[in-house]
Design a protein around this motif. Structure first.
Motif, PDB file in Angstrom:
ATOM      1  N   GLU A  47     -21.059  30.453  -1.850  1.00 30.43           N
ATOM      2  CA  GLU A  47     -22.517  29.400  -0.733  1.00 30.43           C
ATOM      3  C   GLU A  47     -21.670  30.037   0.583  1.00 30.43           C
ATOM      4  O   GLU A  47     -22.366  28.900   1.835  1.00 30.43           O
ATOM      5  N   ASN A  48     -19.612  29.753   0.511  1.00 29.74           N
ATOM      6  CA  ASN A  48     -19.185  30.209   2.215  1.00 29.74           C
ATOM      7  C   ASN A  48     -20.168  31.442   2.800  1.00 29.74           C
ATOM      8  O   ASN A  48     -19.936  31.742   4.307  1.00 29.74           O
ATOM      9  N   ALA A  54     -22.187  27.357   5.324  1.00 34.36           N
ATOM     10  CA  ALA A  54     -22.127  26.165   4.106  1.00 34.36           C
ATOM     11  C   ALA A  54     -23.136  26.359   3.049  1.00 34.36           C
ATOM     12  O   ALA A  54     -24.724  27.064   4.390  1.00 34.36           O
ATOM     13  N   ASN A  83     -20.590  20.543   8.453  1.00 38.23           N
ATOM     14  CA  ASN A  83     -21.292  21.642   7.791  1.00 38.23           C
ATOM     15  C   ASN A  83     -23.263  21.477   8.074  1.00 38.23           C
ATOM     16  O   ASN A  83     -23.957  22.097   8.200  1.00 38.23           O
ATOM     17  N   GLY A 283     -15.109  23.008   0.591  1.00 40.67           N
ATOM     18  CA  GLY A 283     -15.849  24.280  -0.651  1.00 40.67           C
ATOM     19  C   GLY A 283     -14.438  24.638  -1.764  1.00 40.67           C
ATOM     20  O   GLY A 283     -14.621  25.051  -2.267  1.00 40.67           O
ATOM     21  N   GLY A 308     -17.859  26.385   0.920  1.00 42.33           N
ATOM     22  CA  GLY A 308     -18.048  26.869   2.347  1.00 42.33           C
ATOM     23  C   GLY A 308     -17.203  27.305   2.820  1.00 42.33           C
ATOM     24  O   GLY A 308     -16.523  27.446   1.823  1.00 42.33           O
ATOM     25  N   ASN A 310     -16.016  27.217   6.437  1.00 40.72           N
ATOM     26  CA  ASN A 310     -16.232  26.751   8.056  1.00 40.72           C
ATOM     27  C   ASN A 310     -15.103  26.398   8.128  1.00 40.72           C
ATOM     28  O   ASN A 310     -15.018  25.017   8.231  1.00 40.72           O
TER      29      ASN A 310
END
Length: 322
Positions: A47-48, A54, A83, A283, A308, A310
């Motif tokens: 999902e990154n 994210a 996020n 993440g 994620g 970020n």
């Protein structure tokens, strides 16, 4: 007493249809090195690579897309460490409305800048001395905005469940699904999906060891509040599980594993060097739990939601070079 809103697998399927062509269908990565290290066949849902970097875009868009024309005309509000802030700001832009986001003063600079870049207004607060929920509700009421909370909302939970839905569609049945836990929206949506599709799949949450509010709450049978945790996993630095998410997770989640900041950094480094992906600390916690051996009786086929990526280059370099 107000009844707690319910979320069904049908809600997740409807969210998937709503997000079709809007959210990215993120890839699933595998690694022979990781499999050898863990002794399991591991499937990582990345999902990154989601919009805003994210999974949060799934839930935010699903919630905002169901607002009335009148609500959209007035604008929306949210509170988030980063996020969900970006996700709500982008959802607002995509759906033609405006967003005001309450963010902690110490939120990562890259997340603040990205939120502004999507067109949102930011209002800051001190996460260690102020209650963001109360501040967010007051801000929304004062300005006449619709509040989209980061996890404690049925439409947000349903949207987050679409990540697990896509994973199962690609991998088939899994023995376990390992998911990071902050407020509990992602794991609640994931657990609803797992129970509907593959009831034998154990859903395992992962928290930073300094932020174990969900583990304590599940052990005690009720929501507990801890001091706001200090951890590199800023997306999981919460003090209590969600009012809506907790009953779902109490019913459907098998166990909660805990990881140290050192475990998280090791997982971030491994993901970069061997999987060629960048994960932010929150993440990386499920991968950290696998690598550090913190999941008891790890089964043969395991899914992981890497939630994620970020993190700015300087912070990433500081952490993985330790």
């Amino acid at each position: 007493m107000t009844a707690t809103p319910s979320v069904s697998f049908d809600d997740v399927r409807q969210a998937a249809a709503r997000l079709d062509g809007i959210a990215h269908r993120t890839p699933v990565h595998t690694s022979r090195t990781l499999n050898a290290l863990t002794g399991a066949e591991v499937f990582i849902k990345c999902e990154n690579f989601q919009r805003v970097g994210a999974f949060k875009f799934r839930g935010a868009y699903n919630a905002v897309a169901q607002l009335s024309a009148g609500q959209l005309a007035k604008g929306i509000a949210a509170y988030s460490s980063g996020n969900h802030a970006q996700a709500t700001a982008l959802a607002a832009r995509e759906l033609g409305t405006t967003a005001v986001i309450l963010m902690p003063e110490d939120a990562p600079r890259s997340k603040r800048e990205a939120t502004v870049g999507y067109g949102a207004e930011i209002v800051t607060y001190d996460r260690y001395t102020q209650n963001r929920t109360a501040l967010g509700e007051a801000l929304a009421a004062e300005r006449g905005l619709t509040l989209i909370p980061p996890y404690d909302h049925p439409d947000v939970i349903a949207g987050q469940g679409t990540a697990a839905l896509e994973l199962f569609e690609e991998t088939g049945e899994l023995d376990a699904l390992v998911v990071p836990v902050g407020g509990g929206g992602l794991i609640a949506g994931s657990a609803i999906t797992a129970r509907a599709l593959h009831p034998g799949t154990n859903v395992i949450g992962v928290e930073p060891e300094n932020g174990d509010d969900t583990k304590r709450s599940l052990a005690g049978g009720q929501r507990v509040t801890i001091p706001v945790p200090r951890t590199i996993a800023d997306g999981q630095a919460l003090d209590t599980p969600g009012e809506i998410t907790f009953p779902i997770n109490q019913r459907l989640v098998t166990a909660i594993a805990l990881v140290s900041d050192k475990d998280i950094v090791n997982a971030m480094r491994f993901a970069f060097e061997h999987l060629k992906i960048v994960l932010e600390p929150s993440g990386a916690t499920p991968l950290a739990a696998l690598m550090a051996g913190h999941i008891e009786d790890l089964p043969r086929r395991v899914g992981v939601i890497a939630s994620g990526g970020n993190i700015d280059a300087q912070r990433f370099a500081e952490l993985v070079s330790r």
